[in-house]
Design an enzyme around this catalytic site. Structure first.
Site, PDB file in Angstrom:
ATOM      1  N   ASN A   1      47.288   3.583  48.335  1.00 16.56           N
ATOM      2  CA  ASN A   1      48.939   3.354  48.551  1.00 16.56           C
ATOM      3  C   ASN A   1      49.507   4.302  49.190  1.00 16.56           C
ATOM      4  OD1 ASN A   1      51.348   2.349  47.478  1.00 16.56           O
ATOM      5  ND2 ASN A   1      51.263   3.214  45.655  1.00 16.56           N
TER       6      ASN A   1
ATOM      7  N   HIS B   1      53.244  -1.431  30.774  1.00 14.69           N
ATOM      8  CA  HIS B   1      54.417  -0.574  31.230  1.00 14.69           C
ATOM      9  C   HIS B   1      55.854  -1.022  30.655  1.00 14.69           C
ATOM     10  CE1 HIS B   1      52.215   0.998  35.268  1.00 14.69           C
ATOM     11  NE2 HIS B   1      51.520   1.011  33.883  1.00 14.69           N
TER      12      HIS B   1
ATOM     13  N   ARG C   1      53.185   2.088  27.672  1.00 14.28           N
ATOM     14  CA  ARG C   1      53.446   3.271  28.155  1.00 14.28           C
ATOM     15  C   ARG C   1      55.152   3.323  28.590  1.00 14.28           C
ATOM     16  NH1 ARG C   1      52.892   4.972  34.417  1.00 14.28           N
ATOM     17  NH2 ARG C   1      54.768   3.622  34.631  1.00 14.28           N
TER      18      ARG C   1
ATOM     19  N   TYR D   1      61.309   7.821  39.115  1.00 13.17           N
ATOM     20  CA  TYR D   1      60.130   7.194  39.522  1.00 13.17           C
ATOM     21  C   TYR D   1      59.860   6.343  38.032  1.00 13.17           C
ATOM     22  CZ  TYR D   1      55.713   5.736  40.942  1.00 13.17           C
ATOM     23  OH  TYR D   1      54.405   5.277  41.366  1.00 13.17           O
TER      24      TYR D   1
ATOM     25  N   ASP E   1      53.887   8.928  30.930  1.00  9.95           N
ATOM     26  CA  ASP E   1      53.287   9.417  31.983  1.00  9.95           C
ATOM     27  C   ASP E   1      54.627  10.850  32.543  1.00  9.95           C
ATOM     28  OD1 ASP E   1      52.154  10.050  34.679  1.00  9.95           O
ATOM     29  OD2 ASP E   1      51.941   8.039  35.136  1.00  9.95           O
TER      30      ASP E   1
ATOM     31  N   HIS F   1      53.923  12.070  35.460  1.00  6.17           N
ATOM     32  CA  HIS F   1      53.668  12.044  36.968  1.00  6.17           C
ATOM     33  C   HIS F   1      53.534  13.477  37.702  1.00  6.17           C
ATOM     34  CE1 HIS F   1      55.176   7.920  36.675  1.00  6.17           C
ATOM     35  NE2 HIS F   1      54.033   7.772  37.086  1.00  6.17           N
TER      36      HIS F   1
ATOM     37  N   GLU G   1      50.338  12.009  29.734  1.00  8.65           N
ATOM     38  CA  GLU G   1      49.429  11.857  31.077  1.00  8.65           C
ATOM     39  C   GLU G   1      50.078  12.839  32.264  1.00  8.65           C
ATOM     40  OE1 GLU G   1      49.248   7.493  32.594  1.00  8.65           O
ATOM     41  OE2 GLU G   1      48.978   8.385  34.451  1.00  8.65           O
TER      42      GLU G   1
ATOM     43  N   GLU H   1      44.207  10.269  37.909  1.00 11.74           N
ATOM     44  CA  GLU H   1      44.418   9.396  38.580  1.00 11.74           C
ATOM     45  C   GLU H   1      44.521   9.512  40.319  1.00 11.74           C
ATOM     46  OE1 GLU H   1      48.134   7.748  37.274  1.00 11.74           O
ATOM     47  OE2 GLU H   1      49.049   8.111  39.200  1.00 11.74           O
TER      48      GLU H   1
ATOM     49  N   ARG I   1      41.218   9.433  33.859  1.00 12.65           N
ATOM     50  CA  ARG I   1      41.979   8.439  34.496  1.00 12.65           C
ATOM     51  C   ARG I   1      41.516   7.969  35.703  1.00 12.65           C
ATOM     52  NH1 ARG I   1      45.090   5.483  33.375  1.00 12.65           N
ATOM     53  NH2 ARG I   1      47.166   6.047  34.630  1.00 12.65           N
TER      54      ARG I   1
ATOM     55  N   HIS J   1      42.714   4.026  35.701  1.00 14.85           N
ATOM     56  CA  HIS J   1      44.025   3.801  36.577  1.00 14.85           C
ATOM     57  C   HIS J   1      44.220   2.308  36.719  1.00 14.85           C
ATOM     58  CE1 HIS J   1      46.786   5.125  39.931  1.00 14.85           C
ATOM     59  NE2 HIS J   1      47.479   5.183  38.827  1.00 14.85           N
TER      60      HIS J   1
ATOM     61  N   ASP K   1      48.815  -1.058  42.497  1.00 14.03           N
ATOM     62  CA  ASP K   1      48.265  -1.009  43.662  1.00 14.03           C
ATOM     63  C   ASP K   1      46.700  -0.775  43.762  1.00 14.03           C
ATOM     64  OD1 ASP K   1      50.209   1.223  42.737  1.00 14.03           O
ATOM     65  OD2 ASP K   1      48.310   2.562  43.804  1.00 14.03           O
TER      66      ASP K   1
ATOM     67  N   GLU L   1      44.477   0.728  31.916  1.00 14.45           N
ATOM     68  CA  GLU L   1      45.980   0.390  32.310  1.00 14.45           C
ATOM     69  C   GLU L   1      45.848  -0.919  32.946  1.00 14.45           C
ATOM     70  OE1 GLU L   1      47.425   2.859  35.330  1.00 14.45           O
ATOM     71  OE2 GLU L   1      49.486   2.643  34.755  1.00 14.45           O
TER      72      GLU L   1
ATOM     73  N   TRP M   1      54.869  15.866  42.542  1.00 13.24           N
ATOM     74  CA  TRP M   1      54.807  14.463  42.288  1.00 13.24           C
ATOM     75  C   TRP M   1      54.712  14.673  40.806  1.00 13.24           C
ATOM     76  CZ3 TRP M   1      55.190   9.557  41.619  1.00 13.24           C
ATOM     77  CH2 TRP M   1      55.738   8.983  42.753  1.00 13.24           C
TER      78      TRP M   1
HETATM   79  O1  KDG Z   1      49.905   4.636  43.782  1.00  9.61           O
HETATM   80  C1  KDG Z   1      50.611   5.541  42.834  1.00  9.61           C
HETATM   81  C2  KDG Z   1      50.752   4.692  41.580  1.00  9.61           C
HETATM   82  O2  KDG Z   1      49.537   4.103  41.401  1.00  9.61           O
HETATM   83  C3  KDG Z   1      50.984   5.667  40.432  1.00  9.61           C
HETATM   84  O3  KDG Z   1      52.289   6.253  40.695  1.00  9.61           O
HETATM   85  C4  KDG Z   1      51.216   5.039  38.949  1.00  9.61           C
HETATM   86  O4  KDG Z   1      51.123   7.017  37.822  1.00  9.61           O
HETATM   87  C5  KDG Z   1      50.864   5.740  37.744  1.00  9.61           C
HETATM   88  C6  KDG Z   1      50.111   5.119  36.889  1.00  9.61           C
HETATM   89  O5  KDG Z   1      49.912   5.768  36.042  1.00  9.61           O
HETATM   90  O6  KDG Z   1      50.010   4.103  36.805  1.00  9.61           O
HETATM   91 MG    MG Z   2      50.042   7.878  36.165  1.00  9.54          MG
END
Ligand code: KDG
Ligand code: MG
Length: 403
Positions: free
Chosen positions: A37, A122, A147, A159, A211, A213, A237, A263, A284, A313, A317, A340, A403
């Site tokens: 991605n 989600h 989630r 995000y 999550d 992130h 997560e 991930e 993940r 994961h 994407d 997921e 991130w």
């Molecule tokens: O490309 C990044 C995304 O796939 C990601 O941010 C999604 O954190 C994510 C998740 O747990 O699906």
């Molecule tokens: Mg994630």
């Protein structure tokens, strides 16, 4: 049997996907996902210029030898671009081998260990009413686990929250990622209240995940894990940017909230401390970013020795090709945890017709030989690549944040 051609197909039926198609002299073909991605073209170039020429004339049945040659032979090991490219080759070769055997891939991985694959979906909202509606929508779709992501007081763009995320795209000049906001203090103060409200509304049994992130330091993650304990999460997560594996020791010492990480990892070496010391509960990594089915299977076997389960994961994407590979693995391994499943646009399903099914919140890979997935190249070519990045996030003073 010999590989006579391999080509990379780049398409954007809603978002960008990179697919490798490997062709053999016996007419059997295999597909693999190499989507990274926001960095798609780097993998396209790596595959086209440095991998495809090495595949031509080789025996597609020698999956392990091909994998080791691409990994060790490059001298430059690891990294997301390299490992996504190797993953596409590995998965395409498994697809070919299973088609030749006339069996769905999961049969070659030891056969089914379960009847179906449990997923999570989600839910998100700017505020509690919007979040509750979103949770109800996922429940109506049959998801057995959800989630939960929400807005953070004082932040305009966040995000992972539908309606608040600046999303996957570029600035109007088409050149840069869009910018979102972040404030760790506000997030840490608000999230426990969100889960309290969700538990009051939906009761104790609903399986809930969250999550973070990668936004927290170890001590912040320790506090969040502790604060969330009363709400019995299935997992927290990516609580920290976990390339600092040692930091997870601190998190683990302070909380019994289960942890899921990985991930963005692309080899087993990213997990040595995390798995070896049982600092996490779920791994993940995606087939697509971890070098394929072959190394991910090995990771799951390593994790199993430490009572750690899989949680592949599965955002939008990961293409349907990567998703198909994941579902075959999920069905076969013993230490499966959860999958997921964010789903794809209707057009994406048309570009990649597949045998896997999603029914009442559970996936099944289907019984078609191989991965059970096709690529409609004509339709794919009608939806060409579009530049797009993941967003970045900045603190109120303008500092770029993890991130
Ligand atoms: O490309 C990044 C995304 O796939 C990601 O941010 C999604 O954190 C994510 C998740 O747990 O699906
Ligand atoms: Mg994630």
């Amino acid at each position: 049997m010999k590989i006579v051609d391999a080509r990379v197909v780049l398409t954007s039926p809603g978002r960008n996907f990179v697919t490798l198609r490997v062709e053999t002299d016996e007419g059997v073909t295999g597909l693999g996902d190499a989507t990274l991605n926001g960095r798609e073209l780097a993998v396209v170039g790596y595959l086209r210029d440095h991998v495809v020429p090495l595949l031509l004339g080789t025996d597609p049945h020698r999956i392990e030898d091909t994998w080791q040659s691409l990994y060790r032979g490059a001298y430059w090991r690891r990294g997301p671009v390299t490992m996504a490219a190797i993953a596409a080759v590995d998965v395409a070769l498994w697809d070919i081998k299973a088609k030749v055997a006339g069996l769905p891939l999961y049969q070659l991985l030891g056969g089914a260990s379960r009847e179906r694959v449990r997923t999570y979906g989600h839910a998100s909202g700017r505020d509690l009413p919007e979040l509750f509606d979103s949770i109800r929508a996922r429940l109506a779709e049959g998801y057995p686990a959800i989630r939960v992501q929400t807005g953070v007081p004082g932040l305009e763009r966040v995000y992972g929250v539908h309606h608040l995320s600046a999303g996957h795209g570029v600035t109007p000049d088409g050149a840069r990622p869009v910018v979102e906001d972040w404030d760790t203090g506000a997030y840490l103060r608000s999230l426990p209240g969100v889960f309290d409200a969700v538990r009051q509304e939906f009761g104790p049994e609903l399986v809930l995940l969250h999550d973070a992130h990668h936004r927290l330091t170890p001590i912040q993650a320790a506090r969040l894990g502790k604060d969330l304990e009363p709400y019995d999460l299935f997992w927290l997560e990516d609580c920290t940017p976990a390339e600092n594996q040692d930091g997870l020791r601190l998190v683990r010492r302070h909380t019994t909230t289960p942890l899921a990480i990985g991930e963005v990892f692309n080899t087993v070496f990213d997990y040595q401390t995390l798995v070896g010391e049982q600092l996490i509960d779920y791994v993940r990594s995606a087939v697509t970013h971890f070098g394929g089915v072959s190394p991910l299977r090995k990771l799951f076997d390593f994790a199993a020795q430490h009572q750690i389960k899989s949680a592949i994961h599965g955002p939008e994407d990961i293409s349907p090709v990567g998703m198909a590979a994941a579902i075959h693995l999920d069905l076969a391994i013993h230490n499966f945890g959860i999958q997921e499943y964010a789903g794809h646009t209707a057009l994406t399903h048309e570009v990649f017709p597949h045998a896997y099914t999603f029914t009442d919140g559970y996936l099944h890979p289907g019984e078609a030989p191989g991965l059970g997935i096709e690529l409609d190249e004509e339709l794919a070519s009608a939806h060409p690549y579009e530049p797009a990045y993941l967003p970045i996030n900045r603190l109120q003073d303008g500092t770029i944040h993890d991130w």
